[in-house]
Design a protein around this motif. Structure first.
Motif, PDB file in Angstrom:
ATOM      1  N   GLU A 277       0.870  -1.156   0.115  1.00 53.06           N
ATOM      2  CA  GLU A 277      -0.017  -0.026   0.079  1.00 53.06           C
ATOM      3  C   GLU A 277       0.864   1.308  -0.039  1.00 53.06           C
ATOM      4  OE1 GLU A 277      -3.970  -1.591   2.400  1.00 53.06           O
ATOM      5  OE2 GLU A 277      -2.296  -0.590   3.478  1.00 53.06           O
ATOM      6  N   LEU A 278       1.785   1.276   0.803  1.00 51.49           N
ATOM      7  CA  LEU A 278       2.651   2.530   0.781  1.00 51.49           C
ATOM      8  C   LEU A 278       3.552   2.805  -0.387  1.00 51.49           C
ATOM      9  CD1 LEU A 278       4.224   1.896   4.727  1.00 51.49           C
ATOM     10  CD2 LEU A 278       2.417   3.828   3.645  1.00 51.49           C
ATOM     11  N   LEU A 279       3.831   1.469  -1.103  1.00 48.76           N
ATOM     12  CA  LEU A 279       4.775   1.640  -2.263  1.00 48.76           C
ATOM     13  C   LEU A 279       3.935   2.241  -3.522  1.00 48.76           C
ATOM     14  CD1 LEU A 279       7.014  -1.405  -1.945  1.00 48.76           C
ATOM     15  CD2 LEU A 279       7.447   0.871  -1.278  1.00 48.76           C
ATOM     16  N   GLN A 280       2.533   2.170  -3.181  1.00 46.61           N
ATOM     17  CA  GLN A 280       1.660   2.609  -4.572  1.00 46.61           C
ATOM     18  C   GLN A 280       2.023   4.064  -5.187  1.00 46.61           C
ATOM     19  OE1 GLN A 280      -2.527   0.965  -4.561  1.00 46.61           O
ATOM     20  NE2 GLN A 280      -2.046   0.835  -2.480  1.00 46.61           N
ATOM     21  N   GLY A 281       2.533   4.882  -4.064  1.00 49.54           N
ATOM     22  CA  GLY A 281       2.717   6.214  -4.530  1.00 49.54           C
ATOM     23  C   GLY A 281       4.198   6.329  -5.102  1.00 49.54           C
ATOM     24  N   GLY A 282       4.828   5.477  -5.101  1.00 50.34           N
ATOM     25  CA  GLY A 282       6.295   5.582  -5.770  1.00 50.34           C
ATOM     26  C   GLY A 282       7.276   4.765  -4.899  1.00 50.34           C
ATOM     27  N   PRO A 283       8.611   4.925  -5.155  1.00 48.90           N
ATOM     28  CA  PRO A 283       9.669   4.391  -4.038  1.00 48.90           C
ATOM     29  C   PRO A 283       9.465   4.878  -2.722  1.00 48.90           C
ATOM     30  CG  PRO A 283      10.475   4.970  -6.296  1.00 48.90           C
ATOM     31  CD  PRO A 283       9.096   5.361  -6.363  1.00 48.90           C
ATOM     32  N   VAL A 284       9.820   4.162  -1.940  1.00 49.39           N
ATOM     33  CA  VAL A 284       9.960   4.417  -0.312  1.00 49.39           C
ATOM     34  C   VAL A 284      11.068   3.924   0.018  1.00 49.39           C
ATOM     35  CG1 VAL A 284       8.716   4.561   1.763  1.00 49.39           C
ATOM     36  CG2 VAL A 284       7.467   4.488  -0.417  1.00 49.39           C
ATOM     37  N   ALA A 285      11.891   4.944   0.824  1.00 48.11           N
ATOM     38  CA  ALA A 285      13.263   4.293   1.569  1.00 48.11           C
ATOM     39  C   ALA A 285      12.790   3.574   2.852  1.00 48.11           C
ATOM     40  CB  ALA A 285      14.032   5.528   2.200  1.00 48.11           C
ATOM     41  N   VAL A 286      13.596   2.467   3.135  1.00 46.07           N
ATOM     42  CA  VAL A 286      13.260   1.618   4.144  1.00 46.07           C
ATOM     43  C   VAL A 286      13.096   2.236   5.477  1.00 46.07           C
ATOM     44  CG1 VAL A 286      14.371  -0.292   5.404  1.00 46.07           C
ATOM     45  CG2 VAL A 286      14.454  -0.255   3.092  1.00 46.07           C
ATOM     46  N   ARG A 287      13.994   3.287   5.720  1.00 43.13           N
ATOM     47  CA  ARG A 287      13.554   4.046   6.945  1.00 43.13           C
ATOM     48  C   ARG A 287      12.282   4.445   6.981  1.00 43.13           C
ATOM     49  NH1 ARG A 287      17.108   7.446   4.052  1.00 43.13           N
ATOM     50  NH2 ARG A 287      16.110   9.394   3.266  1.00 43.13           N
ATOM     51  N   ASP A 288      11.762   4.987   6.056  1.00 41.29           N
ATOM     52  CA  ASP A 288      10.310   5.595   5.906  1.00 41.29           C
ATOM     53  C   ASP A 288       9.254   4.473   6.276  1.00 41.29           C
ATOM     54  OD1 ASP A 288      11.437   8.232   5.692  1.00 41.29           O
ATOM     55  OD2 ASP A 288      11.271   8.107   3.387  1.00 41.29           O
ATOM     56  N   LEU A 289       9.535   3.380   5.518  1.00 40.84           N
ATOM     57  CA  LEU A 289       8.752   2.355   5.958  1.00 40.84           C
ATOM     58  C   LEU A 289       8.777   1.605   7.272  1.00 40.84           C
ATOM     59  CD1 LEU A 289       9.682  -0.024   2.811  1.00 40.84           C
ATOM     60  CD2 LEU A 289       7.538   1.245   3.166  1.00 40.84           C
ATOM     61  N   LEU A 290      10.131   1.957   7.859  1.00 40.98           N
ATOM     62  CA  LEU A 290      10.120   1.528   9.236  1.00 40.98           C
ATOM     63  C   LEU A 290       9.179   2.539  10.266  1.00 40.98           C
ATOM     64  CD1 LEU A 290      13.629   0.393   9.677  1.00 40.98           C
ATOM     65  CD2 LEU A 290      11.613  -1.054  10.260  1.00 40.98           C
ATOM     66  N   ALA A 291       9.350   3.832   9.634  1.00 41.78           N
ATOM     67  CA  ALA A 291       8.606   4.881  10.664  1.00 41.78           C
ATOM     68  C   ALA A 291       7.204   4.729  10.663  1.00 41.78           C
ATOM     69  CB  ALA A 291       9.157   6.259  10.301  1.00 41.78           C
ATOM     70  N   GLU A 292       6.561   4.202   9.348  1.00 36.09           N
ATOM     71  CA  GLU A 292       5.060   4.292   9.038  1.00 36.09           C
ATOM     72  C   GLU A 292       4.680   3.063   9.490  1.00 36.09           C
ATOM     73  OE1 GLU A 292       1.786   5.537   7.814  1.00 36.09           O
ATOM     74  OE2 GLU A 292       3.633   6.720   7.540  1.00 36.09           O
ATOM     75  N   ILE A 293       5.499   1.681   9.415  1.00 30.89           N
ATOM     76  CA  ILE A 293       4.734   0.618   9.987  1.00 30.89           C
ATOM     77  C   ILE A 293       5.233   0.138  11.267  1.00 30.89           C
ATOM     78  CG2 ILE A 293       5.037  -2.035   9.548  1.00 30.89           C
ATOM     79  CD1 ILE A 293       5.405  -1.305   6.512  1.00 30.89           C
ATOM     80  N   GLU A 294       6.125   0.675  12.150  1.00 29.61           N
ATOM     81  CA  GLU A 294       6.482   0.469  13.215  1.00 29.61           C
ATOM     82  C   GLU A 294       6.641  -0.882  13.674  1.00 29.61           C
ATOM     83  OE1 GLU A 294       3.779   2.852  15.538  1.00 29.61           O
ATOM     84  OE2 GLU A 294       4.182   4.441  14.725  1.00 29.61           O
ATOM     85  N   ILE A 295       7.495  -1.485  12.906  1.00 31.40           N
ATOM     86  CA  ILE A 295       8.025  -2.999  13.495  1.00 31.40           C
ATOM     87  C   ILE A 295       9.596  -3.112  13.489  1.00 31.40           C
ATOM     88  CG2 ILE A 295       5.947  -4.033  12.576  1.00 31.40           C
ATOM     89  CD1 ILE A 295       7.864  -4.911  10.002  1.00 31.40           C
ATOM     90  N   GLU A 296       9.855  -4.207  14.132  1.00 32.83           N
ATOM     91  CA  GLU A 296      11.598  -4.214  14.151  1.00 32.83           C
ATOM     92  C   GLU A 296      11.875  -4.338  12.552  1.00 32.83           C
ATOM     93  OE1 GLU A 296      13.261  -4.320  16.982  1.00 32.83           O
ATOM     94  OE2 GLU A 296      11.274  -3.720  17.827  1.00 32.83           O
ATOM     95  N   PRO A 297      13.465  -3.609  12.638  1.00 34.81           N
ATOM     96  CA  PRO A 297      13.804  -3.628  11.366  1.00 34.81           C
ATOM     97  C   PRO A 297      14.142  -5.078  10.622  1.00 34.81           C
ATOM     98  CG  PRO A 297      15.051  -2.249  12.689  1.00 34.81           C
ATOM     99  CD  PRO A 297      14.053  -2.836  13.442  1.00 34.81           C
ATOM    100  N   SER A 298      14.610  -6.217  11.753  1.00 40.61           N
ATOM    101  CA  SER A 298      14.742  -7.332  11.061  1.00 40.61           C
ATOM    102  C   SER A 298      13.340  -8.030  10.486  1.00 40.61           C
ATOM    103  CB  SER A 298      15.347  -8.433  12.170  1.00 40.61           C
ATOM    104  OG  SER A 298      14.312  -8.316  13.381  1.00 40.61           O
ATOM    105  N   SER A 299      12.155  -7.686  11.125  1.00 34.84           N
ATOM    106  CA  SER A 299      11.089  -8.112  10.824  1.00 34.84           C
ATOM    107  C   SER A 299      10.810  -7.534   9.185  1.00 34.84           C
ATOM    108  CB  SER A 299       9.622  -7.963  11.840  1.00 34.84           C
ATOM    109  OG  SER A 299      10.192  -8.569  12.798  1.00 34.84           O
ATOM    110  N   LEU A 300      10.788  -6.428   9.187  1.00 29.48           N
ATOM    111  CA  LEU A 300      10.375  -5.660   7.898  1.00 29.48           C
ATOM    112  C   LEU A 300      11.259  -6.136   6.953  1.00 29.48           C
ATOM    113  CD1 LEU A 300       9.074  -3.424   6.319  1.00 29.48           C
ATOM    114  CD2 LEU A 300      10.927  -1.876   6.776  1.00 29.48           C
ATOM    115  N   SER A 301      12.748  -6.346   7.178  1.00 28.12           N
ATOM    116  CA  SER A 301      13.707  -7.000   6.277  1.00 28.12           C
ATOM    117  C   SER A 301      13.180  -8.319   5.885  1.00 28.12           C
ATOM    118  CB  SER A 301      15.190  -7.174   6.873  1.00 28.12           C
ATOM    119  OG  SER A 301      15.839  -7.764   6.075  1.00 28.12           O
ATOM    120  N   GLN A 302      12.716  -8.969   6.739  1.00 35.07           N
ATOM    121  CA  GLN A 302      12.346 -10.215   6.127  1.00 35.07           C
ATOM    122  C   GLN A 302      11.104 -10.412   5.280  1.00 35.07           C
ATOM    123  OE1 GLN A 302      11.228 -12.319   9.948  1.00 35.07           O
ATOM    124  NE2 GLN A 302      13.401 -13.113  10.214  1.00 35.07           N
ATOM    125  N   GLN A 303      10.048  -9.493   5.709  1.00 34.54           N
ATOM    126  CA  GLN A 303       8.998  -9.395   4.670  1.00 34.54           C
ATOM    127  C   GLN A 303       9.278  -8.762   3.209  1.00 34.54           C
ATOM    128  OE1 GLN A 303       6.405 -10.908   5.743  1.00 34.54           O
ATOM    129  NE2 GLN A 303       7.293 -11.115   7.474  1.00 34.54           N
TER     130      GLN A 303
END
Length: 122
Positions: free
Chosen positions: A26-52
């Motif tokens: 959903e977040l990527l629908q507007g174009g590329p998003v930096a990992v740090r911004d994904l982390l801020a928006e989703i609020e999960i552990e970096p390792s979990s986001l990395s796995q997904q």
């Protein structure tokens, strides 16, 4: 031996079957998003986001873009955004149907005890 189409579709939907993956898409629908911004928006552990993100990248649904030390992700094609819009339309229709049923239930004037043959109070 070739995998039947229905099985390939099931595996595709299974790959989508995680809330974090859906949120990333959903977040990527507007174009590329930096990992740090994904982390801020989703609020999960970096390792979990990395796995997904790895699951989505392996499936070919997203691509990673490296610019210096910043890694961003983007949808690999527009069809995924259309799939998410279709899912939203389907859910909207399903929930609207449930709201209509709920409204009908609430409009019923007959007390629950009378419909069950319970004692009437006079």
């Amino acid at each position: 031996m070739q995998v039947p189409l229905y099985q390939a579709k099931a595996e595709f939907f299974r790959m989508l079957g995680h809330p974090v993956r859906i949120r990333v898409l959903e977040l990527l629908q507007g174009g590329p998003v930096a990992v740090r911004d994904l982390l801020a928006e989703i609020e999960i552990e970096p390792s979990s986001l990395s796995q997904q993100l790895a699951v989505l990248r392996r499936s070919g649904i997203v691509v990673s873009i490296r610019e210096g030390s910043t890694v961003s992700y983007a949808l690999a094609g527009g069809d995924v955004a259309e799939l998410l819009r279709a899912a939203r339309r389907i859910l909207t229709e399903l929930l609207a149907g449930q709201n209509e049923l709920l409204a009908e239930l609430r409009q019923t004037d007959e007390p629950l005890t009378a419909s069950r043959g319970g004692p009437s109070r006079t």
